[in-house]
Design an enzyme around this catalytic site. Structure first.
Site, PDB file in Angstrom:
ATOM      1  CB  SER A 123      -0.868   0.001   1.257  1.00  0.00           C
ATOM      2  OG  SER A 123      -0.023   0.174   2.377  1.00  0.00           O
ATOM      3  CE  LYS A 124      -0.657   6.829  -3.203  1.00  0.00           C
ATOM      4  NZ  LYS A 124      -2.082   7.073  -3.370  1.00  0.00           N
ATOM      5  NE  ARG A 125       0.080   0.946   6.411  1.00  0.00           N
ATOM      6  CZ  ARG A 125       0.478  -0.264   6.793  1.00  0.00           C
ATOM      7  NH1 ARG A 125       1.480  -0.406   7.606  1.00  0.00           N
ATOM      8  NH2 ARG A 125      -0.153  -1.343   6.363  1.00  0.00           N
TER       9      ARG A 125
END
Ligand code: GLU
Length: 476
Positions: free
Chosen positions: A240-242
């Protein structure tokens, strides 16, 4: 046989890190076998495809150093050819018109849901005569897929993967508005572009089976397929972006070198013994599909940073100064007061200081920050650690300005001698004088060697910075 691979992104967003890796694998495989990598922009989704995304993909690939052969192929421009192929399947009896209404399809979906199985079109128009077609309904064209037996993908990464044909329904080839589906377009394009190897994410594995059925219906050879496991985050969850699922251009802005990112990406899912560092030529020479692992690779920012640090230390100083300059327009101009460019004077100072600077930084952004002392405007802003070092050691610098003013030949060794004498005279260790001095001169708690810093800054700037910081010094 000439190896022809392709990278086929949908321009619905930036070139994300997984796409960058897919492109790299295709590029390496083509290079390894003296073949070609083609680029096809899959822009058939007119609503979601954007010019900006196409540009970001082209820029991202170029920045990563992954070039493609020939012109970019835009899938949408080939729609007439896709339609023609769908119609040829109708003519050969391998496809049929389906008039099922939205409502009928919804009912099929509903009963699948109730029975807890995946939705499958039930083939109700498969053997019906088109004379039964309802008035005014525009049909779709569906593949007349085999209902018995198996469809097999001999995947170069996943091995032999088998689907029961009864589980694969008759997929839509051409929508009722005459536009091709992704499944048809990919097959026709890969065939027409003479693609020999399809290397892509394993989220396309089942598509691989469906596409195989289309190839077979057309009597075309099926290219070899290699479905590579997706990239997961360090915790094993989908990226994910994280975790770092950023666009390739974001890595550029974060201060990574393309050669480091390439090296990092090649090891995400592929290995060659325990080798971690690969020059581009070494990757090309060693790359093979058989050494791609079957389990998801885990994205690890710390490893990327370390690799980047390695590549920075190995880099030629001039190359790093150029890379920094290229990055400036993307960074916050106000923070650095550089106005997006390097003056010839600063460029020269950076070159002189670079051997010391590049030893410490892991990214170009850190490198620029650690070079703050070279471009800082007086009076310097001290970061927190530097401020506390200076507060602590300010008294030990009392009188040092006058001693330094007496240095007529301003060289590293000469200023070093003065600072050492000063430390001795006040009964302090060298570090106890050097640390607050460094804080006052660079605004940071760490920097390249202090005497190199003083030499690069020159006499006037060094003395002025000291006066700025020490003028209010309480008497010792
Ligand atoms: N356009 C598809 C995607 O971006 C890839 C299709 C393919 O590689 O066959 O996911």
């Amino acid at each position: 046989m000439t190896v022809i691979t392709r990278f086929a992104p949908s321009p619905t967003g930036f070139l994300h890190i997984g796409g960058g890796r897919t492109a790299l694998f295709n590029w390496l495989y083509a290079k390894r076998h003296g073949g070609k990598m083609l680029l096809r922009i899959e822009d058939t989704d007119r609503e979601r495809s954007t010019e900006a995304a196409i540009q970001a993909i082209l820029d991202g690939l170029t920045w990563l150093g992954l070039d493609w052969d020939g012109d970019v192929v835009y899938q949408f421009s080939r729609a007439a050819r896709h339609k023609e192929v769908a119609e040829s399947l109708l003519a050969s009896g391998r496809a049929y018109y389906c008039y099922a209404s939205q409502q009928e399809l919804e009912e099929m979906r509903e009963s699948a849901r109730r029975e807890g199985r995946p939705m499958r079109y039930d083939g109700r128009w498969r053997d019906r005569d088109p004379s039964e077609a309802p008035e005014g309904v525009k049909p779709v064209i569906r593949l007349k897929a085999p209902t018995e037996g198996e469809t097999v993908v001999e995947d170069e990464v996943q091995g032999r993967v088998v689907w029961q044909n009864k589980d694969l329904d008759d997929l839509v080839l051409l929508r009722s508005d005459g536009t091709p589906t992704y499944m048809l377009a990919v097959v026709v394009d890969d065939h027409d572009m003479n693609v020999t190897h399809i290397i892509r994410g394993d989220d396309h594995l089942t598509n691989g089976a469906r596409q195989t059925q289309i190839y077979q219906a057309l009597g075309w050879d099926v290219p070899k397929m290699a479905h590579i496991p997706l990239i997961h985050g360090p915790d094993g969850a989908k990226l994910s972006k994280r975790h770092g699922a950023l666009g390739v251009e974001a890595y550029r802005s974060l201060g990574y070198l393309p050669e480091a990112l390439r090296n990092y990406l090649v090891r995400l899912g592929w290995s060659h013994g325990d080798q971690e560092i690969f020059s581009t030529q070494e990757m090309i020479d060693a790359f093979d599909l058989g050494s791609i692992g079957r389990s998801p690779a885990r994205f690890d920012f710390a490893k990327l940073e370390n690799l980047n640090g390695h590549y920075m230390r190995q880099s030629d100083d001039e190359h790093l100064v150029n890379a920094l300059e290229g990055l400036l327009p993307e960074l916050d101009k106000d923070e650095h007061h550089l106005g997006g460019t390097l003056t010839p004077g600063l460029r020269q100072k950076l070159l002189v200081a670079m051997p010391g600077l590049k030893e410490r930084a892991k990214t170009l952004v850190e490198l620029l920050d650690s070079a703050y002392y070279l471009y800082a405007k007086r009076p310097l802003h001290l970061d927190e650690k530097a401020a506390s070092l200076l507060a602590d050691g300010r008294a030990r610098l009392d009188g040092i300005i006058a001693k330094l003013e007496a240095v007529s030949d301003w060289t590293g060794p000469n200023v070093e001698a003065v600072v050492r004498e000063h430390a001795e005279a006040i009964g302090a260790k060298l570090g106890q004088v050097a640390q607050p001095l460094r804080a006052a001169l660079t605004g940071r708690a760490t920097s390249p060697g202090l005497f190199d810093v003083m030499a690069v800054l020159g006499r006037d700037e060094t003395l002025s910075r000291l006066r700025d910081q020490l003028k209010d010094a309480p008497a010792a």
